[in-house]
Design a protein around this motif. Sequence first.
Motif, PDB file in Angstrom:
ATOM      1  N   ARG A  50       0.819  -1.205   0.000  1.00  0.00           N
ATOM      2  CA  ARG A  50       0.000   0.000   0.000  1.00  0.00           C
ATOM      3  C   ARG A  50       0.860   1.265   0.000  1.00  0.00           C
ATOM      4  O   ARG A  50       1.411   1.633   1.038  1.00  0.00           O
ATOM      5  CB  ARG A  50      -0.931  -0.011   1.212  1.00  0.00           C
ATOM      6  CG  ARG A  50      -1.987  -1.114   1.124  1.00  0.00           C
ATOM      7  CD  ARG A  50      -2.892  -1.126   2.333  1.00  0.00           C
ATOM      8  NE  ARG A  50      -2.316  -1.805   3.478  1.00  0.00           N
ATOM      9  CZ  ARG A  50      -2.335  -3.119   3.687  1.00  0.00           C
ATOM     10  NH1 ARG A  50      -2.870  -3.925   2.802  1.00  0.00           N
ATOM     11  NH2 ARG A  50      -1.804  -3.635   4.765  1.00  0.00           N
ATOM     12  N   HIS A  51       0.982   1.882  -1.145  1.00  0.00           N
ATOM     13  CA  HIS A  51       1.516   3.242  -1.293  1.00  0.00           C
ATOM     14  C   HIS A  51       2.852   3.474  -0.602  1.00  0.00           C
ATOM     15  O   HIS A  51       3.024   4.478   0.088  1.00  0.00           O
ATOM     16  CB  HIS A  51       0.491   4.258  -0.799  1.00  0.00           C
ATOM     17  CG  HIS A  51      -0.872   4.060  -1.376  1.00  0.00           C
ATOM     18  ND1 HIS A  51      -1.150   4.265  -2.705  1.00  0.00           N
ATOM     19  CD2 HIS A  51      -2.017   3.621  -0.815  1.00  0.00           C
ATOM     20  CE1 HIS A  51      -2.414   3.985  -2.931  1.00  0.00           C
ATOM     21  NE2 HIS A  51      -2.961   3.602  -1.810  1.00  0.00           N
ATOM     22  N   ASP A  52       3.787   2.612  -0.747  1.00  0.00           N
ATOM     23  CA  ASP A  52       5.135   2.776  -0.194  1.00  0.00           C
ATOM     24  C   ASP A  52       5.169   2.897   1.325  1.00  0.00           C
ATOM     25  O   ASP A  52       6.195   3.259   1.889  1.00  0.00           O
ATOM     26  CB  ASP A  52       5.842   3.998  -0.797  1.00  0.00           C
ATOM     27  CG  ASP A  52       6.004   3.884  -2.300  1.00  0.00           C
ATOM     28  OD1 ASP A  52       6.105   2.753  -2.804  1.00  0.00           O
ATOM     29  OD2 ASP A  52       6.032   4.927  -2.967  1.00  0.00           O
ATOM     30  N   SER A  53       4.050   2.639   1.999  1.00  0.00           N
ATOM     31  CA  SER A  53       4.066   2.818   3.449  1.00  0.00           C
ATOM     32  C   SER A  53       3.824   1.522   4.210  1.00  0.00           C
ATOM     33  O   SER A  53       4.249   1.402   5.356  1.00  0.00           O
ATOM     34  CB  SER A  53       3.030   3.856   3.869  1.00  0.00           C
ATOM     35  OG  SER A  53       1.725   3.416   3.504  1.00  0.00           O
ATOM     36  N   ASP A  54       3.168   0.537   3.594  1.00  0.00           N
ATOM     37  CA  ASP A  54       2.769  -0.663   4.321  1.00  0.00           C
ATOM     38  C   ASP A  54       2.714  -1.853   3.370  1.00  0.00           C
ATOM     39  O   ASP A  54       2.369  -1.707   2.199  1.00  0.00           O
ATOM     40  CB  ASP A  54       1.386  -0.437   4.939  1.00  0.00           C
ATOM     41  CG  ASP A  54       0.882  -1.605   5.770  1.00  0.00           C
ATOM     42  OD1 ASP A  54       1.692  -2.316   6.390  1.00  0.00           O
ATOM     43  OD2 ASP A  54      -0.344  -1.795   5.816  1.00  0.00           O
ATOM     44  N   ILE A  55       3.077  -3.011   3.893  1.00  0.00           N
ATOM     45  CA  ILE A  55       2.915  -4.264   3.181  1.00  0.00           C
ATOM     46  C   ILE A  55       2.559  -5.325   4.212  1.00  0.00           C
ATOM     47  O   ILE A  55       2.959  -5.239   5.370  1.00  0.00           O
ATOM     48  CB  ILE A  55       4.172  -4.647   2.365  1.00  0.00           C
ATOM     49  CG1 ILE A  55       3.869  -5.770   1.372  1.00  0.00           C
ATOM     50  CG2 ILE A  55       5.341  -4.999   3.278  1.00  0.00           C
ATOM     51  CD1 ILE A  55       4.939  -5.976   0.306  1.00  0.00           C
ATOM     52  N   GLU A  56       1.771  -6.298   3.801  1.00  0.00           N
ATOM     53  CA  GLU A  56       1.350  -7.376   4.696  1.00  0.00           C
ATOM     54  C   GLU A  56       2.275  -8.573   4.531  1.00  0.00           C
ATOM     55  O   GLU A  56       2.701  -8.897   3.425  1.00  0.00           O
ATOM     56  CB  GLU A  56      -0.085  -7.776   4.361  1.00  0.00           C
ATOM     57  CG  GLU A  56      -0.701  -8.731   5.336  1.00  0.00           C
ATOM     58  CD  GLU A  56      -2.167  -8.980   5.046  1.00  0.00           C
ATOM     59  OE1 GLU A  56      -2.595 -10.135   5.217  1.00  0.00           O
ATOM     60  OE2 GLU A  56      -2.879  -8.037   4.646  1.00  0.00           O
ATOM     61  N   VAL A  57       2.576  -9.243   5.642  1.00  0.00           N
ATOM     62  CA  VAL A  57       3.386 -10.451   5.614  1.00  0.00           C
ATOM     63  C   VAL A  57       2.592 -11.598   6.226  1.00  0.00           C
ATOM     64  O   VAL A  57       1.822 -11.402   7.167  1.00  0.00           O
ATOM     65  CB  VAL A  57       4.735 -10.270   6.369  1.00  0.00           C
ATOM     66  CG1 VAL A  57       4.532 -10.060   7.862  1.00  0.00           C
ATOM     67  CG2 VAL A  57       5.663 -11.450   6.113  1.00  0.00           C
ATOM     68  N   SER A  58       2.773 -12.781   5.662  1.00  0.00           N
ATOM     69  CA  SER A  58       2.237 -14.017   6.222  1.00  0.00           C
ATOM     70  C   SER A  58       3.390 -14.994   6.342  1.00  0.00           C
ATOM     71  O   SER A  58       4.140 -15.195   5.385  1.00  0.00           O
ATOM     72  CB  SER A  58       1.159 -14.613   5.312  1.00  0.00           C
ATOM     73  OG  SER A  58       0.073 -13.739   5.181  1.00  0.00           O
ATOM     74  N   PHE A  59       3.547 -15.576   7.509  1.00  0.00           N
ATOM     75  CA  PHE A  59       4.576 -16.588   7.735  1.00  0.00           C
ATOM     76  C   PHE A  59       3.925 -17.962   7.721  1.00  0.00           C
ATOM     77  O   PHE A  59       2.914 -18.175   8.384  1.00  0.00           O
ATOM     78  CB  PHE A  59       5.268 -16.383   9.090  1.00  0.00           C
ATOM     79  CG  PHE A  59       6.055 -15.118   9.189  1.00  0.00           C
ATOM     80  CD1 PHE A  59       7.300 -15.000   8.585  1.00  0.00           C
ATOM     81  CD2 PHE A  59       5.571 -14.028   9.902  1.00  0.00           C
ATOM     82  CE1 PHE A  59       8.040 -13.834   8.678  1.00  0.00           C
ATOM     83  CE2 PHE A  59       6.306 -12.856  10.009  1.00  0.00           C
ATOM     84  CZ  PHE A  59       7.533 -12.762   9.392  1.00  0.00           C
ATOM     85  N   VAL A  60       4.507 -18.883   6.971  1.00  0.00           N
ATOM     86  CA  VAL A  60       4.045 -20.266   6.935  1.00  0.00           C
ATOM     87  C   VAL A  60       5.275 -21.127   7.171  1.00  0.00           C
ATOM     88  O   VAL A  60       6.265 -21.008   6.449  1.00  0.00           O
ATOM     89  CB  VAL A  60       3.398 -20.616   5.579  1.00  0.00           C
ATOM     90  CG1 VAL A  60       2.869 -22.035   5.587  1.00  0.00           C
ATOM     91  CG2 VAL A  60       2.293 -19.621   5.232  1.00  0.00           C
ATOM     92  N   ALA A  61       5.226 -21.979   8.192  1.00  0.00           N
ATOM     93  CA  ALA A  61       6.413 -22.757   8.551  1.00  0.00           C
ATOM     94  C   ALA A  61       6.068 -24.218   8.793  1.00  0.00           C
ATOM     95  O   ALA A  61       5.033 -24.540   9.367  1.00  0.00           O
ATOM     96  CB  ALA A  61       7.062 -22.171   9.798  1.00  0.00           C
ATOM     97  N   ALA A  62       6.972 -25.079   8.346  1.00  0.00           N
ATOM     98  CA  ALA A  62       6.861 -26.507   8.621  1.00  0.00           C
ATOM     99  C   ALA A  62       7.583 -26.860   9.919  1.00  0.00           C
ATOM    100  O   ALA A  62       7.303 -27.877  10.535  1.00  0.00           O
ATOM    101  CB  ALA A  62       7.441 -27.317   7.460  1.00  0.00           C
ATOM    102  N   THR A  63       8.508 -25.988  10.325  1.00  0.00           N
ATOM    103  CA  THR A  63       9.296 -26.202  11.532  1.00  0.00           C
ATOM    104  C   THR A  63       9.761 -24.856  12.055  1.00  0.00           C
ATOM    105  O   THR A  63      10.013 -23.938  11.260  1.00  0.00           O
ATOM    106  CB  THR A  63      10.521 -27.110  11.249  1.00  0.00           C
ATOM    107  OG1 THR A  63      11.343 -27.175  12.421  1.00  0.00           O
ATOM    108  CG2 THR A  63      11.340 -26.603  10.087  1.00  0.00           C
TER     109      THR A  63
END
Length: 142
Positions: A50-63
């Motif tokens: 979003r407009h150089d100010s925010d980005i969403e992260v999702s973490f997915v882990a097997a371990t």
Amino acid sequence: MTALVLGHDEELATWAEKSGVGPFQRPLTAIGVSDKDNKIMAVAIYNNYRHDSDIEVSFVAATPRWATQGNIRAILSYPFVQLGVKRLSAITTKKNKRCRKLLIGLGFKQEGVHPYAGEDGATAITYGLYSEPAQKWVGQDG
């Protein structure tokens, strides 16, 4: 020993989605962490820029073994150093205690509780990590 997996966004997103997380909105960028046998251990998915100010992260882990200091530094450097965002957003369900503990350990702050907003009507919790506290990991001035 682990290695970062870069430039394989769709393959990594597919791996994450097969684990039961997602689907993820495209376009996206993915950073994977693999073990010495090149088996994916975890993926960070970045989307909703979003407009150089925010980005969403999702973490997915097997371990949880993926979460070394060097891997975390690299994963958090992408949004804060390369993209230059001011904040990183994350959303998880209230029942996902492992993810919530990880987010808090990384410096994310809980920002909101959203009843019925998660999958199957679960309560979702939003978190934010701002560029200043992220410097602990990325080692650069905001």
